[in-house]
Design a protein around this motif. Structure first.
Motif, PDB file in Angstrom:
ATOM      1  N   GLY A 212       1.132  -1.566   0.270  1.00  0.00           N
ATOM      2  CA  GLY A 212       0.082  -0.149  -0.267  1.00  0.00           C
ATOM      3  C   GLY A 212       0.646   1.501   0.212  1.00  0.00           C
ATOM      4  N   CYS A 213       2.006   1.254   0.532  1.00  0.00           N
ATOM      5  CA  CYS A 213       3.223   2.074   0.269  1.00  0.00           C
ATOM      6  C   CYS A 213       4.363   2.043   0.033  1.00  0.00           C
ATOM      7  CB  CYS A 213       3.099   3.381   2.080  1.00  0.00           C
ATOM      8  SG  CYS A 213       4.309   4.341   1.993  1.00  0.00           S
ATOM      9  N   ALA A 214       4.854   2.441  -0.707  1.00  0.00           N
ATOM     10  CA  ALA A 214       6.398   2.730  -1.428  1.00  0.00           C
ATOM     11  C   ALA A 214       7.467   3.229  -0.660  1.00  0.00           C
ATOM     12  CB  ALA A 214       6.109   3.054  -2.324  1.00  0.00           C
ATOM     13  N   ARG A 215       8.384   3.797  -0.952  1.00  0.00           N
ATOM     14  CA  ARG A 215       9.325   4.968   0.027  1.00  0.00           C
ATOM     15  C   ARG A 215      10.611   4.723  -0.751  1.00  0.00           C
ATOM     16  NH1 ARG A 215      13.205   3.592   5.201  1.00  0.00           N
ATOM     17  NH2 ARG A 215      13.718   2.338   4.659  1.00  0.00           N
ATOM     18  N   LEU A 216      10.281   5.835  -1.360  1.00  0.00           N
ATOM     19  CA  LEU A 216      11.807   6.619  -2.719  1.00  0.00           C
ATOM     20  C   LEU A 216      12.322   7.604  -1.637  1.00  0.00           C
ATOM     21  CD1 LEU A 216      10.077   6.325  -5.790  1.00  0.00           C
ATOM     22  CD2 LEU A 216      10.758   4.290  -5.167  1.00  0.00           C
ATOM     23  N   TRP A 217      13.955   7.010  -2.347  1.00  0.00           N
ATOM     24  CA  TRP A 217      14.915   7.849  -1.922  1.00  0.00           C
ATOM     25  C   TRP A 217      16.188   8.240  -2.703  1.00  0.00           C
ATOM     26  CZ3 TRP A 217      19.905   6.259  -1.577  1.00  0.00           C
ATOM     27  CH2 TRP A 217      19.960   5.580  -1.606  1.00  0.00           C
ATOM     28  N   GLU A 218      16.558   9.653  -2.772  1.00  0.00           N
ATOM     29  CA  GLU A 218      17.701   9.816  -3.969  1.00  0.00           C
ATOM     30  C   GLU A 218      18.261  10.728  -3.156  1.00  0.00           C
ATOM     31  OE1 GLU A 218      16.354  10.736  -7.579  1.00  0.00           O
ATOM     32  OE2 GLU A 218      16.165  13.357  -7.271  1.00  0.00           O
ATOM     33  N   TYR A 219      20.110  10.520  -3.342  1.00  0.00           N
ATOM     34  CA  TYR A 219      20.510  11.670  -2.829  1.00  0.00           C
ATOM     35  C   TYR A 219      22.241  12.289  -3.986  1.00  0.00           C
ATOM     36  CZ  TYR A 219      24.149   9.076  -1.117  1.00  0.00           C
ATOM     37  OH  TYR A 219      25.757   8.071  -1.731  1.00  0.00           O
ATOM     38  N   PHE A 220      21.786  13.549  -3.562  1.00  0.00           N
ATOM     39  CA  PHE A 220      23.299  13.358  -4.433  1.00  0.00           C
ATOM     40  C   PHE A 220      24.219  14.890  -3.944  1.00  0.00           C
ATOM     41  CE2 PHE A 220      20.066  16.811  -5.695  1.00  0.00           C
ATOM     42  CZ  PHE A 220      20.212  18.267  -5.290  1.00  0.00           C
ATOM     43  N   GLY A 221      25.328  14.982  -4.206  1.00  0.00           N
ATOM     44  CA  GLY A 221      26.312  15.811  -3.294  1.00  0.00           C
ATOM     45  C   GLY A 221      27.211  16.158  -3.907  1.00  0.00           C
ATOM     46  N   VAL A 222      27.974  17.183  -3.669  1.00  0.00           N
ATOM     47  CA  VAL A 222      29.128  17.985  -3.955  1.00  0.00           C
ATOM     48  C   VAL A 222      30.143  17.947  -2.822  1.00  0.00           C
ATOM     49  CG1 VAL A 222      28.643  20.063  -3.029  1.00  0.00           C
ATOM     50  CG2 VAL A 222      30.250  20.083  -4.915  1.00  0.00           C
ATOM     51  N   THR A 223      31.635  17.071  -3.005  1.00  0.00           N
ATOM     52  CA  THR A 223      32.181  16.722  -2.598  1.00  0.00           C
ATOM     53  C   THR A 223      33.797  17.014  -3.259  1.00  0.00           C
ATOM     54  OG1 THR A 223      32.988  14.069  -3.600  1.00  0.00           O
ATOM     55  CG2 THR A 223      31.126  14.715  -1.349  1.00  0.00           C
ATOM     56  N   GLY A 224      34.735  16.736  -2.253  1.00  0.00           N
ATOM     57  CA  GLY A 224      36.351  17.058  -2.063  1.00  0.00           C
ATOM     58  C   GLY A 224      37.036  15.731  -3.024  1.00  0.00           C
ATOM     59  N   ASP A 225      38.835  15.908  -2.250  1.00  0.00           N
ATOM     60  CA  ASP A 225      38.910  14.588  -3.290  1.00  0.00           C
ATOM     61  C   ASP A 225      39.075  14.067  -1.492  1.00  0.00           C
ATOM     62  OD1 ASP A 225      39.669  15.739  -5.323  1.00  0.00           O
ATOM     63  OD2 ASP A 225      41.520  16.655  -4.143  1.00  0.00           O
ATOM     64  N   GLU A 226      38.923  14.108  -0.409  1.00  0.00           N
ATOM     65  CA  GLU A 226      38.584  14.206   1.154  1.00  0.00           C
ATOM     66  C   GLU A 226      37.354  13.635   1.272  1.00  0.00           C
ATOM     67  OE1 GLU A 226      41.814  12.703   1.750  1.00  0.00           O
ATOM     68  OE2 GLU A 226      42.988  13.887   0.621  1.00  0.00           O
ATOM     69  N   GLY A 227      36.080  13.623   0.074  1.00  0.00           N
ATOM     70  CA  GLY A 227      34.660  13.126   0.533  1.00  0.00           C
ATOM     71  C   GLY A 227      34.186  14.159   1.499  1.00  0.00           C
ATOM     72  N   GLU A 228      34.965  15.551   2.045  1.00  0.00           N
ATOM     73  CA  GLU A 228      34.039  16.221   2.879  1.00  0.00           C
ATOM     74  C   GLU A 228      33.284  16.734   1.490  1.00  0.00           C
ATOM     75  OE1 GLU A 228      37.689  18.687   1.150  1.00  0.00           O
ATOM     76  OE2 GLU A 228      37.280  16.370   1.037  1.00  0.00           O
ATOM     77  N   GLY A 229      32.342  17.503   2.309  1.00  0.00           N
ATOM     78  CA  GLY A 229      31.164  18.669   1.576  1.00  0.00           C
ATOM     79  C   GLY A 229      29.669  18.846   1.955  1.00  0.00           C
ATOM     80  N   ALA A 230      28.864  18.106   1.400  1.00  0.00           N
ATOM     81  CA  ALA A 230      27.580  18.705   1.210  1.00  0.00           C
ATOM     82  C   ALA A 230      26.644  17.720   0.391  1.00  0.00           C
ATOM     83  CB  ALA A 230      27.205  20.391   0.765  1.00  0.00           C
ATOM     84  N   PHE A 231      25.227  17.278   1.242  1.00  0.00           N
ATOM     85  CA  PHE A 231      24.654  16.115   0.505  1.00  0.00           C
ATOM     86  C   PHE A 231      23.066  16.494   0.829  1.00  0.00           C
ATOM     87  CE2 PHE A 231      28.239  13.756   1.507  1.00  0.00           C
ATOM     88  CZ  PHE A 231      28.346  13.296  -0.114  1.00  0.00           C
ATOM     89  N   ASP A 232      22.460  16.584  -0.455  1.00  0.00           N
ATOM     90  CA  ASP A 232      21.223  16.542  -0.663  1.00  0.00           C
ATOM     91  C   ASP A 232      20.200  15.752  -1.290  1.00  0.00           C
ATOM     92  OD1 ASP A 232      18.277  17.339  -2.067  1.00  0.00           O
ATOM     93  OD2 ASP A 232      19.599  19.411  -2.430  1.00  0.00           O
ATOM     94  N   LEU A 233      19.085  14.936   0.201  1.00  0.00           N
ATOM     95  CA  LEU A 233      18.269  14.558   0.112  1.00  0.00           C
ATOM     96  C   LEU A 233      17.727  14.373   0.252  1.00  0.00           C
ATOM     97  CD1 LEU A 233      18.631  10.921   1.205  1.00  0.00           C
ATOM     98  CD2 LEU A 233      18.218  11.492   3.351  1.00  0.00           C
ATOM     99  N   THR A 234      16.020  13.504  -0.546  1.00  0.00           N
ATOM    100  CA  THR A 234      14.923  13.650  -0.711  1.00  0.00           C
ATOM    101  C   THR A 234      13.668  12.277  -0.862  1.00  0.00           C
ATOM    102  OG1 THR A 234      15.216  15.032  -2.409  1.00  0.00           O
ATOM    103  CG2 THR A 234      12.851  14.260  -2.626  1.00  0.00           C
TER     104      THR A 234
END
Length: 333
Positions: A212-234
């Motif tokens: 009856g219910c489905a959960r979907l998700w996605e994220y995208f991010g901007v990162t540097g060489d060490e993996g640090e940065g920001a991520f946008d989740l929906t």
């Protein structure tokens, strides 16, 4: 005192008096010191930048590709471009160059405009070649904005996806060593995929049982060489009601996170907004950039507990409000 000692002493004096932009090189054939210029050190990203959001020309009604950079909000008392009934409608009108300064156009002689365009490209100078009065918004919130059309010394991406949006800033010196990074990581979760634990711990519990219910998700991010940065989740919870997805109710959640260098922990950023890039220099991330409903947010990566810099550059239209909801619903309207 030997000639070698004399030259060493002279070198020390020169090093102390010439300044950081020059240095003493090896002695010349006649024994005299030679002063040479050193390459200028990269300045990096500004500590207190003056950010200038950019808007596609087509979005405001100018029928060609290109970008406009925000200058000022024109107060009603000075708005001679939209009078009487015109104030209740959106529109765009040219502003004579000699009037622009009186309406808030930025003085580029004192501090030039620097535009960050393509991924990892350095900033280039932008010169205003025309000004526009842009009227936008709804009956509840409609204002007139002064925007400048720029000629740039570098190539920028044409208007399209948000992730390709340029960013400009204004300061006296060129921000050498400061580059724009665009989103470079993304992952989409199917109905049967669990949300990664570092994201899941920030999501409120939700009763969503298949079929009856489905959960979907996605994220995208901007990162540097060490993996640090920001991520946008929906995350979207789709409550199925028949075969037409457009009839399904949805519960949607969007969040913006930052991750430190060599860390798996995510820290939510408030008020959030939709991620479109970040500025990096030799120290790593400096500013995380997002947009939401006509406001640019710039989060100082070194002061994440502080409120972000916020620049109002547009009033949402009725269409903007309709499409403001971020959802992973498969409904195609």
């Amino acid at each position: 005192m030997t000639n070698g000692v004399k030259r060493a002493g002279l070198a020390l004096v020169l090093a102390l008096t010439v300044g950081p932009g020059a240095a003493w090189a090896q002695a010349d054939d006649d024994g005299s010191a030679v002063v040479v210029d050193l390459p200028e050190m990269d300045r990096g990203c500004p500590v207190k930048p003056e950010f200038l959001p950019m808007t596609p020309m087509g979005q405001v009604g100018i029928d060609r590709l290109g970008w406009l950079v925000h200058q000022a909000i024109i107060p009603s008392s000075k708005d001679k471009f939209f009078q009487a009934g015109a104030r209740s409608r959106s529109g765009v009108k040219p502003v004579p160059m000699d009037q622009a300064k009186k309406l808030g156009a930025l003085d580029t002689a004192k501090a030039p405009i620097w535009v960050f365009g393509k991924e990892k490209s350095k900033a280039c100078k932008g010169t205003p070649i025309a000004y526009w009065a842009v009227r936008m918004g709804t009956d509840e919130d409609r204002q007139t904005y002064l925007m400048a059309e720029l000629a740039t010394e570098c190539e920028v991406l044409p208007p399209g996806r948000l992730a390709g949006t340029p960013i400009a800033l204004r300061q006296k010196d060129e921000p050498t060593g400061c580059v724009l990074r665009r989103p470079n990581r993304n992952l989409t979760g199917k109905e049967t995929d669990g949300i990664p634990p570092d994201y899941a711990e920030h999501i409120p519990p939700q009763d969503c049982a298949s079929p009856g219910c489905a959960r979907l998700w996605e994220y995208f991010g901007v990162t540097g060489d060490e993996g640090e940065g920001a991520f946008d989740l929906t995350v979207s919870y789709l409550h199925r009601n028949g075969s037409n997805p457009c009839n399904w109710a949805t519960d949607d959640l969007s969040m913006l996170f930052v991750r430190g260098r060599e860390s798996t922990a995510l820290t939510p950023l408030k008020p959030g907004g939709q991620l479109f890039g970040g500025l990096w220099d030799f120290s790593g991330p400096r500013f995380i950039l997002s947009r939401e409903m006509g406001v640019l947010y710039a989060y100082d990566y070194q002061k994440l507990k502080a409120a972000p810099k916020a620049v109002r550059y547009g009033s949402p239209t009725e269409e903007d409000l309709i499409h403001a909801k971020r959802t992973l619903s498969p409904c195609k309207k």
